[in-house]
Design an enzyme around this catalytic site. Sequence first.
Site, mmCIF file in Angstrom:
data_model
loop_
_atom_site.group_PDB
_atom_site.id
_atom_site.type_symbol
_atom_site.label_atom_id
_atom_site.label_comp_id
_atom_site.label_asym_id
_atom_site.label_seq_id
_atom_site.Cartn_x
_atom_site.Cartn_y
_atom_site.Cartn_z
ATOM 1 N N SER A 162 -3.526 -19.768 3.596
ATOM 2 C CA SER A 162 -3.021 -18.540 2.981
ATOM 3 C C SER A 162 -4.119 -17.565 2.595
ATOM 4 O O SER A 162 -3.853 -16.386 2.366
ATOM 5 C CB SER A 162 -2.184 -18.861 1.740
ATOM 6 O OG SER A 162 -2.953 -19.554 0.768
ATOM 7 N N ASP A 186 -1.774 -14.021 -8.073
ATOM 8 C CA ASP A 186 -0.833 -15.080 -8.437
ATOM 9 C C ASP A 186 -1.637 -16.286 -8.902
ATOM 10 O O ASP A 186 -2.812 -16.154 -9.226
ATOM 11 C CB ASP A 186 0.139 -15.395 -7.284
ATOM 12 C CG ASP A 186 -0.553 -15.966 -6.047
ATOM 13 O OD1 ASP A 186 -1.682 -16.488 -6.157
ATOM 14 O OD2 ASP A 186 0.048 -15.889 -4.949
ATOM 15 N N HIS A 217 -4.250 -17.111 -5.687
ATOM 16 C CA HIS A 217 -4.793 -16.120 -4.760
ATOM 17 C C HIS A 217 -5.412 -14.936 -5.507
ATOM 18 O O HIS A 217 -4.782 -14.372 -6.402
ATOM 19 C CB HIS A 217 -3.707 -15.617 -3.817
ATOM 20 C CG HIS A 217 -3.102 -16.701 -2.981
ATOM 21 N ND1 HIS A 217 -1.861 -17.249 -3.248
ATOM 22 C CD2 HIS A 217 -3.574 -17.348 -1.890
ATOM 23 C CE1 HIS A 217 -1.602 -18.184 -2.346
ATOM 24 N NE2 HIS A 217 -2.622 -18.274 -1.524
#
Length: 356
Positions: free
Chosen positions: A39, A331, A334
Site C-alpha cells: 500500500s 491514517d 500511512h
Amino acid sequence: MASTAAPLALFLLAASAMGGGGGAQAQPLVPAVISFGDSTVDVGNNNYLPRAVFKADYAPYGQSFARHQPTGRFSDGKIVTDITADTLGFESYAPPYLSPQASGKNLLIGANFASAASSYHDDTAAMYDAITLTQQLEYYKEYQSKLAAVAGRATARSILTGALYVVSTGTGDFLQNYYHNASLSRRYDVGRYCDLLVSIFSGFAEKLYKLGARRIGVTSMPPLGCFPASIRLYGEGPGACVARLNRDAETFNGKLNATVEALKGRHADLKIAVFDIYTPLRKLAEAPVEQGFADARGTCCRTGTAKTRVYLCNPTTAGTCRNASSYVFFDGVHPSEAANVFMAESMVEAGIELVT
C-alpha cells in the site's frame, strides 16, 4: 513544513549535468518507473480486486490529489513514487497495471504492480486477497510483452534496461502476520524471520535482473513502532513509539543493507540502493514540531471501528482534519502527502546513484 525544492533541484541539476546539456525540452532522467510492493506504492490496483480487504477507493483518500478524488492511493495526496516521478521529470504517473489505463502509449512510462496488503512473503498477501509479489512479477513479464507490442522490441528493451524499479513492501509481513501469528513467531525468531524476508527480496531482485532491470531502489522497513496503529495496539507508554517494533525494523534494515551490497558484488552492471524511509519517518514521529508538523500521534482522518478498517480511514465518518499537511500520518499506518514529501528528501542521494 520544510520544503524539498532545494534538494530536488540539486538532484535534477546533478543528473542533467551527468547526461549532458542541450537546448531541447528536458526529458525524464529515466524512461520509465516500474513499481512493486504494497500500500505504500499502490496507486489503485486493489480497486480492481473485488475481494481485496484493503482499498482506498473512497473519500477522504485523495482529497489533496488531482481533482480531489480517491485513486486508490493510501494518502490524502501524492505517495513516494509520485514524488519520485516528479523529481525525475515525468509529467504523468505510471498507471496501475490492472486498470484500463495500462494500455497503449501509457505503458511507455512504466507500470505499477503494487497491491495494498502485499508483502515479501506470499502467504501474508494471500490472507488479504492482495496481489502476491510472485504474481506481481508475472504481471511484469506480461507487461514486457505488451510494451514490445507497443514500442517494438528494441525500444522496449531500452526502456526496460533504463527504467527505475522501485520495490516497497514488508510492513505487512510484521503488522499483518508475524505479530499476531503464533505459529509463525514460534517457528522464527525475529532475526531468522528477517533472514527469510531479505532472502525473498534477494531472489526477487535476481529475477528482475535476469529480466533486464539494471536500476533497483528498495525501501527500508519504516519505524513500525511509530505508527499510530502500532502505538494503539502494542504501546506501553503515553504515546511513545514502541521500541520493540522499531528494533525489529532495524534488524531487518541491517540485513537488507547487507543483501543489497551482496547483490552489487554479484552484478557489476547493476545499480541498486536502499531508499531509507526509516530515519526520516522516525524523526517526524518523534519530533514533528521541529520539522514543521503539528501531530504525529493522531491521524488526519478518523480511523474506523470495524475489524477490516481499524488502520484506515472510515468512509462513513464526516470530514477530516482541516490541514492534512500538519499531520505526519493520514491514517493509522500511512503518511500524509506532506510526510511523503519530507521522506523523499532522504531518497535524493540514493536516487542520484541510480539514475546517473
